[in-house]
Design a protein around this motif. Structure first.
Motif, mmCIF file in Angstrom:
data_model
loop_
_atom_site.group_PDB
_atom_site.id
_atom_site.type_symbol
_atom_site.label_atom_id
_atom_site.label_comp_id
_atom_site.label_asym_id
_atom_site.label_seq_id
_atom_site.Cartn_x
_atom_site.Cartn_y
_atom_site.Cartn_z
ATOM 1 N N TYR A 1 0.827 -1.221 0.000
ATOM 2 C CA TYR A 1 0.000 0.000 0.000
ATOM 3 C C TYR A 1 0.856 1.264 0.000
ATOM 4 O O TYR A 1 0.338 2.375 -0.023
ATOM 5 C CB TYR A 1 -0.952 0.001 1.199
ATOM 6 C CG TYR A 1 -2.105 -0.964 1.023
ATOM 7 C CD1 TYR A 1 -3.255 -0.588 0.327
ATOM 8 C CD2 TYR A 1 -2.037 -2.259 1.535
ATOM 9 C CE1 TYR A 1 -4.308 -1.473 0.153
ATOM 10 C CE2 TYR A 1 -3.090 -3.150 1.370
ATOM 11 C CZ TYR A 1 -4.218 -2.757 0.672
ATOM 12 O OH TYR A 1 -5.267 -3.626 0.500
ATOM 13 N N PRO B 1 -7.404 -0.533 -3.507
ATOM 14 C CA PRO B 1 -6.971 0.866 -3.691
ATOM 15 C C PRO B 1 -7.746 1.613 -4.770
ATOM 16 O O PRO B 1 -7.845 2.840 -4.718
ATOM 17 C CB PRO B 1 -5.507 0.743 -4.108
ATOM 18 C CG PRO B 1 -5.108 -0.657 -3.858
ATOM 19 C CD PRO B 1 -6.344 -1.497 -3.803
ATOM 20 N N THR C 1 -11.084 3.075 -3.177
ATOM 21 C CA THR C 1 -10.919 3.751 -1.888
ATOM 22 C C THR C 1 -10.413 5.164 -2.137
ATOM 23 O O THR C 1 -9.578 5.380 -3.020
ATOM 24 C CB THR C 1 -9.894 2.977 -1.027
ATOM 25 O OG1 THR C 1 -10.361 1.642 -0.888
ATOM 26 C CG2 THR C 1 -9.714 3.616 0.341
ATOM 27 N N SER D 1 -3.969 4.540 -3.173
ATOM 28 C CA SER D 1 -5.431 4.605 -3.269
ATOM 29 C C SER D 1 -5.727 5.936 -3.943
ATOM 30 O O SER D 1 -4.834 6.768 -4.109
ATOM 31 C CB SER D 1 -6.100 4.556 -1.891
ATOM 32 O OG SER D 1 -6.069 5.829 -1.280
#
Lengths: 288, 627
Positions: free
Chosen positions: A9, A41, A44, A62
């Motif tokens: 992430y 991602p 979001t 994201s």
């Protein structure tokens, strides 16, 4: 979506924060929570305002919207309103949230817009170099992180805001507190907050190592709730929030009630069935 | 049967009363009835700032052709009480018709008027259930005086008060009948009747300016609307709150104007068309987010129903003084589109273009309507929805998504905008200066290139406007030495003034701008070629468009402004045109005083009602009366 471990992430952008800043841990805990919740991602959005902590979206894989000072919640509300399928998080610091953005919090809370609002509270303005924030402790000993600042050189006598008591009063349906120095329970609080259907608020104590180093003070003040508290008990939550010498960590209050998304869906079904097909010509013909 | 009769085909009627007397309803019903009988109408209202009470008026202009403006002076003035009589008496033409309640103390101002006293309050109180029915007594009376069929008014009573029960309906119908009966004996005093003429071709609707904006937004594919109440924009929010959910959209009243635009930017970022409506004070609060929309390249439409300023100013009065705010409001260089409708129809058509331009250029569009248009209503042909082009923002292709750059530098400046959830990529929208990916970048090269990119997109708007050819309109004599430039709702009054001037052989050319930023410079340069005088007429104190033209195009224009909280009248613009043509008062006064009187607009042999071969729908409509 294939499983993404926390480190996936991360973006290539390098955080601009000072070494030792609590926000690193806040970010790391967020990667953990996203991974644990299988957050996609591409589905979001992280919305932020202005301040050190509001740079966070750039460091997370994201969609993100780094807005203007204090307007995080209206923008996040608009995103969720437009597409309820998106997971929406709002982020900011204590100045962005409680000073310039304070007017939006009650409305996001009472609307119960289904977003997670994470406020990184360091009791000071960091990005602009050390001015007083709405949560800076007072010289009378209330709150944390009292200090004389460049803008309050003669004394800091204003009562610090009590974010959790405020959010409880506003009707937030999820209210919790975490601490950057305790990243594991923080990631758990995040997970619960993101899973919660409705407006969830998390205050993260996240010290500023340059302008208001409060680690020692906070370490001495924290007490994890660890299941000793009934999160459906509003009055007990309020008592904990007003125990200002202690920083209780964990979920203070949680109660599900219809969200903004639910209300909007209900209006949609209530609307005139003749027009629901979107026949604008019929609507215009009413003006004959 | 072959006598000449006095028929007017352009008549201006004002109903004046207190806010609580229901005077607005009288005017609304009068306009609606005549619109449904085949005439074109244009209606303006002036409400008191108070919630109830205080002087209010509604002015209905009725014509065979769509009226271009509210007009100058009144043919008929209906006064409900003495206070409003004194406020309105000077606007009646010297030989106009004054209809009034005995409460009014009529003075010398209207010495030559046809004066018809009707005990509106007394009739209502005695025989129609109370003073509340006064407005329907007045409506019945004017119907009787002008020979307008009772059948045109009665359905309106049922439609308005149907849910209130038989007693309310009964009282109002009685009031209508009693007013009419009383007026029957006096109708010979009124020297004219209104020409009626069934509409040809397209079906006609009667639309308010704010209704048109709401409907135009729906036609554009609006998904999310957020707003905060403010006069005179609130009804846009209210109408959409009722209508938009039926089209799958969402409407929310939020805590302030900052939250409203914030919500709109969020929704648009998420990939959905979004808009807000407000007035000047709200736009003042929004300027920081307008800059954000410009910087982060987020389409959005902001409807600004202008009112008198600065500060709280004149909430219920007309002014065109938000142009500077719309074009320049905010810090830094933040390009945006600025449009202004001139009439109710533009409020529909141009709203669609506001969304189109915003989506096409990925920047905020400010739409400057005003108090006058917000409360006006007019007849207009029903729009053919299939004839409108709806433009959506550029989305990334599969190729674009491979190495997605939200702010990719392109020739036009426009880059594909990904949609969260649907597009398998991600990016950060930010108010910070950024690179092509969207990451913060405050290097000299980034700021220069991205500033270029944001401003290049304005050319896309200019090109589109030129291709369409509907963003500027010309009127009058194209060869005239004297030229006027107008914007917003002043177009119609100026066109009428030009028509009146032409009858005196005074020629004027008019350029009316609907696109105010970016300026269609080629159109303007072309228009001003070989003119002796160029005058910019607008409703503000400092001449905001004149200043803009001087500064942006380096052209010399004169400024003619009015800053009284009222719209221009054709009469005062005509006077100004005479002045530009060098007429002295000795020359202009006789002409002007003639124009300020009720005109014989048509003399024609008209069959008496029931004449063989007459269209049944016209029976009574063109009833005759001798001059």
């Amino acid at each position: 979506m294939p499983f993404m471990p926390p480190k996936e992430y991360k973006t290539e952008a390098k955080p601009i924060w000072c070494p030792g800043c609590g926000d690193f841990a806040v970010l790391a805990a967020l990667y953990q929570a996203f991974s644990a919740l299988d957050i996609d991602p591409t589905k979001t959005v992280i919305v932020s305002g202005i301040g050190c902590s509001s740079r966070l979206p750039v460091f997370v894989k994201s969609y993100g919207f780094h807005t203007v000072h204090g307007r995080t919640l209206p923008v996040a509300t608009g995103i969720k309103l437009a597409n309820p399928e998106l997971t929406v998080l709002a982020m900011g610091g204590d100045g962005d949230a409680f000073a310039i953005g304070g007017g939006h919090i009650p409305h996001a809370a009472r609307r119960n817009v289904d977003i997670t609002y994470i406020v990184m509270d360091n009791f000071i303005y960091g990005l602009t170099k050390g001015q007083t924030s709405p949560t800076t402790g007072s010289q009378e000993g209330t709150g944390h992180g009292f200090k004389l600042t460049p803008t309050n050189p003669h004394g800091q006598w204003e009562e610090p805001l009590n974010p959790l008591a405020m959010l409880l009063t506003y009707g937030a349906s999820f209210v919790a507190r975490g601490y950057s120095a305790k990243p594991k329970p923080l990631a758990e609080v995040y997970q619960a907050a993101i899973r919660h259907k409705g407006f969830s608020f998390v205050q993260v104590l996240s010290p500023c190592v340059v302008f208001n180093k409060t680690y020692d003070e906070l370490d001495a003040a924290i007490i994890p709730l660890e299941g000793k508290h009934d999160t459906s008990d509003f009055r007990a939550a309020m008592d904990l929030a007003w125990d200002t010498q202690t920083e209780h960590l964990g979920i203070f209050y949680q109660k599900e009630r219809p969200t903004l998304t639910d209300r909007m869906a209900a209006i949609g079904t209530k609307s005139n069935p003749e027009q629901r097909a979107g026949d604008l010509s019929k609507l215009i013909a009413k003006y004959r | 049967m072959d006598e000449l009769h006095h028929i007017v085909n352009d008549v201006i009627v004002r109903f004046a009363g207190d806010g609580g007397e229901g005077v607005i309803t009288t005017g609304e019903f009068f306009g609606l009835a005549l619109a449904r009988s085949g005439l074109d109408i244009f209606k303006v209202t002036s409400l008191p700032a108070e919630i109830k009470g205080g002087p209010a008026m509604i002015q209905v202009r009725v014509g065979e052709e769509p009226p271009k403006s509210q007009g100058s002076f009144l043919d008929i003035l209906v006064c409900f009480n003495n206070e409003v009589y004194h406020l309105n008496k000077a606007d009646l033409k010297p030989n106009g018709v004054l209809i009034y309640d005995p409460d009014c103390e009529i003075d010398e101002t209207n010495a030559d008027a046809t004066k018809i006293e009707i005990p509106l309050t007394e009739i209502a109180k005695k025989e129609a259930g109370g003073a509340l029915s006064k407005n329907m007594v007045a409506l019945g009376a004017i119907g009787g005086l002008l020979d307008i069929e009772a059948e045109l008014f009665e359905p309106l009573v049922h439609a308005r008060w149907g849910k209130k029960g038989e007693k309310v309906i009964g009282n109002n119908l009685a009031a209508l009948r009693l007013g009419r009966d009383f007026a029957q004996n006096l109708k010979h005093l009124v020297p004219f009747r209104i020409q009626r003429h069934p509409h040809k071709g397209a079906q006609v609707i009667q639309l308010g300016g704010n209704d048109a904006i709401a409907l135009g937004s729906i036609a554009s594919g609006l998904s999310v609307f957020a707003g905060y109440p403010i006069t005179p924009a609130s009804t846009i929010l209210e109408k959409l709150a009722v209508m938009l959910p039926s089209f799958g959209g969402k409407v929310m009243q939020v805590e302030d104007e900052i939250a409203a635009l914030g919500c709109v930017l969020g929704a648009s970022y998420a990939g959905y068309k979004a808009a807000t409506s407000t007035s000047g004070p709200g736009v003042s609060l929004m300027v920081e987010e307008i800059g954000l929309a410009s910087m982060a390249e987020i389409p959005c439409v902001i409807f600004d129903a202008q009112r008198g300023g600065p500060s709280t100013g004149l909430p219920t009065k007309e002014e065109q003084s938000d142009l500077n705010l719309a074009i320049y409001g905010g810090h830094g260089d933040s390009p945006r589109i600025v449009l202004a409708p001139a009439n109710v129809r533009d409020c529909f058509d141009l709203t669609i273009e506001a969304f189109n331009l915003s989506e096409m250029c990925q920047m905020p569009t400010l739409f400057l309507t005003d108090f006058y248009l917000a409360q006006a209503a007019a007849t207009t042909p029903e729009p053919d929805l299939s004839s409108y082009e709806i433009i959506n923002r550029l989305r990334p292709t599969a190729e674009d998504l491979k190495d997605y750059k939200r702010f990719k530098l392109t020739e036009s400046g426009v880059s594909p905008m990904a949609k969260p959830y649907d597009d398998a990529t991600f990016y950060i929208a930010t108010g910070l200066e950024h690179n092509e990916i969207g990451n913060p970048d405050i290097s000299p090269a980034a700021h220069r290139k991205m500033s270029d990119k944001r401003h290049q997109k304005l050319q896309t708007a200019i090109d589109y406007a030129e291709k369409k050819g509907t963003f500027a309109r010309q009127y009058g004599d194209p060869e005239a030495d004297i030229a006027v430039i107008t914007w917003g709702s002043t177009e119609g009054a100026m066109q009428e003034a030009i028509d009146l001037a032409a009858r005196q052989d005074l020629s004027v050319a008019q350029l009316h701008l609907l696109l105010l930023n970016p300026l269609p410079d080629q159109t303007i340069f072309e228009f001003i070629k070989n003119r002796k005088r160029i005058i910019v007429a607008e409703l503000n104190y400092t001449g905001q468009l004149a200043q803009r033209l001087r500064a942006a195009l380096n052209i010399q224009v004169e400024s003619f402004t009015k800053c009284t909280g009222q719209p221009f009248t054709p009469y005062e613009l005509l006077k100004q045109i005479m002045f530009y043509h060098g007429w002295d008062t000795g020359q202009s006064e006789p002409v002007l005083s003639q124009i300020a009187r009720v005109q014989k607009q048509r003399q024609a042999p008209v069959p008496a009602p029931g004449h063989e071969g007459q269209d049944a729908a016209m029976a009574g409509a063109v009833a005759v009366s001798r001059i």
